[in-house]
Design a protein around this motif. Sequence first.
Motif, PDB file in Angstrom:
ATOM      1  N   ARG A 117       0.840  -1.218   0.000  1.00  0.00           N
ATOM      2  CA  ARG A 117       0.000   0.000   0.000  1.00  0.00           C
ATOM      3  C   ARG A 117       0.868   1.259   0.000  1.00  0.00           C
ATOM      4  O   ARG A 117       0.599   2.224  -0.710  1.00  0.00           O
ATOM      5  N   LEU A 118       1.950   1.231   0.791  1.00  0.00           N
ATOM      6  CA  LEU A 118       2.834   2.412   0.848  1.00  0.00           C
ATOM      7  C   LEU A 118       3.426   2.700  -0.533  1.00  0.00           C
ATOM      8  O   LEU A 118       3.523   3.859  -0.954  1.00  0.00           O
ATOM      9  N   TYR A 119       3.830   1.644  -1.233  1.00  0.00           N
ATOM     10  CA  TYR A 119       4.397   1.837  -2.576  1.00  0.00           C
ATOM     11  C   TYR A 119       3.325   2.318  -3.552  1.00  0.00           C
ATOM     12  O   TYR A 119       3.563   3.242  -4.346  1.00  0.00           O
ATOM     13  N   LEU A 120       2.126   1.720  -3.476  1.00  0.00           N
ATOM     14  CA  LEU A 120       1.058   2.135  -4.405  1.00  0.00           C
ATOM     15  C   LEU A 120       0.678   3.591  -4.164  1.00  0.00           C
ATOM     16  O   LEU A 120       0.463   4.347  -5.120  1.00  0.00           O
ATOM     17  N   ASP A 121       0.627   3.991  -2.898  1.00  0.00           N
ATOM     18  CA  ASP A 121       0.298   5.392  -2.590  1.00  0.00           C
ATOM     19  C   ASP A 121       1.370   6.321  -3.173  1.00  0.00           C
ATOM     20  O   ASP A 121       1.057   7.384  -3.717  1.00  0.00           O
ATOM     21  N   ALA A 122       2.636   5.904  -3.049  1.00  0.00           N
ATOM     22  CA  ALA A 122       3.721   6.748  -3.600  1.00  0.00           C
ATOM     23  C   ALA A 122       3.601   6.819  -5.126  1.00  0.00           C
ATOM     24  O   ALA A 122       3.801   7.888  -5.720  1.00  0.00           O
ATOM     25  N   PHE A 123       3.267   5.716  -5.773  1.00  0.00           N
ATOM     26  CA  PHE A 123       3.094   5.723  -7.240  1.00  0.00           C
ATOM     27  C   PHE A 123       1.969   6.683  -7.615  1.00  0.00           C
ATOM     28  O   PHE A 123       2.101   7.494  -8.538  1.00  0.00           O
ATOM     29  N   ASP A 124       0.845   6.565  -6.889  1.00  0.00           N
ATOM     30  CA  ASP A 124      -0.327   7.372  -7.253  1.00  0.00           C
ATOM     31  C   ASP A 124      -0.074   8.860  -7.016  1.00  0.00           C
ATOM     32  O   ASP A 124      -0.509   9.702  -7.797  1.00  0.00           O
ATOM     33  N   ALA A 125       0.664   9.162  -5.928  1.00  0.00           N
ATOM     34  CA  ALA A 125       0.906  10.576  -5.600  1.00  0.00           C
ATOM     35  C   ALA A 125       1.986  11.202  -6.493  1.00  0.00           C
ATOM     36  O   ALA A 125       2.106  12.433  -6.538  1.00  0.00           O
ATOM     37  N   ASN A 126       2.740  10.360  -7.183  1.00  0.00           N
ATOM     38  CA  ASN A 126       3.875  10.882  -7.971  1.00  0.00           C
ATOM     39  C   ASN A 126       3.896  10.285  -9.375  1.00  0.00           C
ATOM     40  O   ASN A 126       4.726   9.427  -9.683  1.00  0.00           O
ATOM     41  N   PRO A 127       3.005  10.740 -10.222  1.00  0.00           N
ATOM     42  CA  PRO A 127       2.937  10.151 -11.567  1.00  0.00           C
ATOM     43  C   PRO A 127       4.192  10.414 -12.401  1.00  0.00           C
ATOM     44  O   PRO A 127       4.362   9.801 -13.456  1.00  0.00           O
ATOM     45  N   ASP A 128       5.067  11.288 -11.910  1.00  0.00           N
ATOM     46  CA  ASP A 128       6.304  11.584 -12.642  1.00  0.00           C
ATOM     47  C   ASP A 128       7.451  10.636 -12.269  1.00  0.00           C
ATOM     48  O   ASP A 128       8.594  10.836 -12.701  1.00  0.00           O
ATOM     49  N   LEU A 129       7.158   9.583 -11.504  1.00  0.00           N
ATOM     50  CA  LEU A 129       8.228   8.626 -11.138  1.00  0.00           C
ATOM     51  C   LEU A 129       8.725   7.891 -12.376  1.00  0.00           C
ATOM     52  O   LEU A 129       7.932   7.386 -13.172  1.00  0.00           O
TER      53      LEU A 129
END
Length: 360
Positions: A117-129
């Motif tokens: 969940r922590l990784y998915l949240d980071a992906f969703d919050a940062n589409p520029d990754l």
Amino acid sequence: MARPVQSAYLDALRMVNTQNSYYARRDYAADEAEATRRVAAALGAHEDEIVITRNATEAAHNLIRQYRGLGQGDAVLLADVDYPGFKSHMHWLAAGRGVRVIEIQMPTWANQAEILRLYLDAFDANPDLKLMLVTQVSNQQGLVVPVARITAEAKRRGIDVICDSAQAWGLIDFQVTDLGADWAAFNLHKWIGAPVGTGALYMRRGTLDRIAPYPGEQDFENTKVAARVHPGTFNFASRLAIPAALDFHEAVGSANKEARLRYLRGLWSEAALDMSHLEVLGGSDEESWTGIGSFRLAGKTTIDDAIALQRRLETDFGIFSVVRKGLASGGCVRITPQVFNTPDEMERLVDALAGLAGRA
Ligand SMILES: Cc1ncc(COP(=O)(O)O)c(C=O)c1O
């Protein structure tokens, strides 16, 4: 090194010391190819996906430094549980390319779903990754990160993945294809038991264009994993003993090693979980645990607290452990049994842990 590995290493050292340049220039390449073939087979990789390195750091640092895909406005991702020397390299990369660093902070205690969940949240919050570092087993507290599930989601979003498997190979039973990562860094001098100075770099087929050759090396067709490293002269004998190390590792059995190490860890961590003066760190479900684990005295989160705890374990109880300093939740002491440690020795540790009560 187990004794058969040490013997193979010493034999190789004597041979290299006798034959010198004659050996190095005539026969070494074929022997390294054989060691590479064995590493690839043991990891479930194709031979052309592997190059032997001096350690995991050489593999991961080259991947990070030679990564081609970053431009203005992009971001890279890492986590507090990642290896400190790799986190700092990612920060260096980001500063040089003018991109943002996003850092996930793991709670003291987490299960597979929470970590994902922590990784998915980071992906969703940062589409520029564009690039992420993920660590299969953290060297801080032995947390097992659900790399395959994270990587599947990362790849769906077009994020490139470097996996740090330095602490995982030989500690847990897996094949590199299980990870789904583009690239991975390994060593063989930890849980595989090869001589010091042995590592491996994995690059999945089809990914070479995104990692530049080592500066000055040429690979116009982007087909040579070996062109991603330039080690100079290294210890030939270490690499020559890789087949013996893999023979020993395979004779014990990867799954057996994992089971043994989990068993030994359980002997102390289950007892520690019942001690209110201790805080055990790591996985809250069995999938997130492995043979290594960490703890601290409850509420004592500074690095100095961890150093004092490590010293007390050593001087008062004769138990050697190591301080880990990289977690967002604070310092801790890591317990790292090997397969040859005995249940009686773990019992001594449990007695020591109980003896720490009231002495904080
Ligand atoms: C998780 C992790 N990554 C990377 C490394 C670096 O490995 P090496 O010493 O083989 O470069 C280590 C070493 O302790 C580690 O534990």
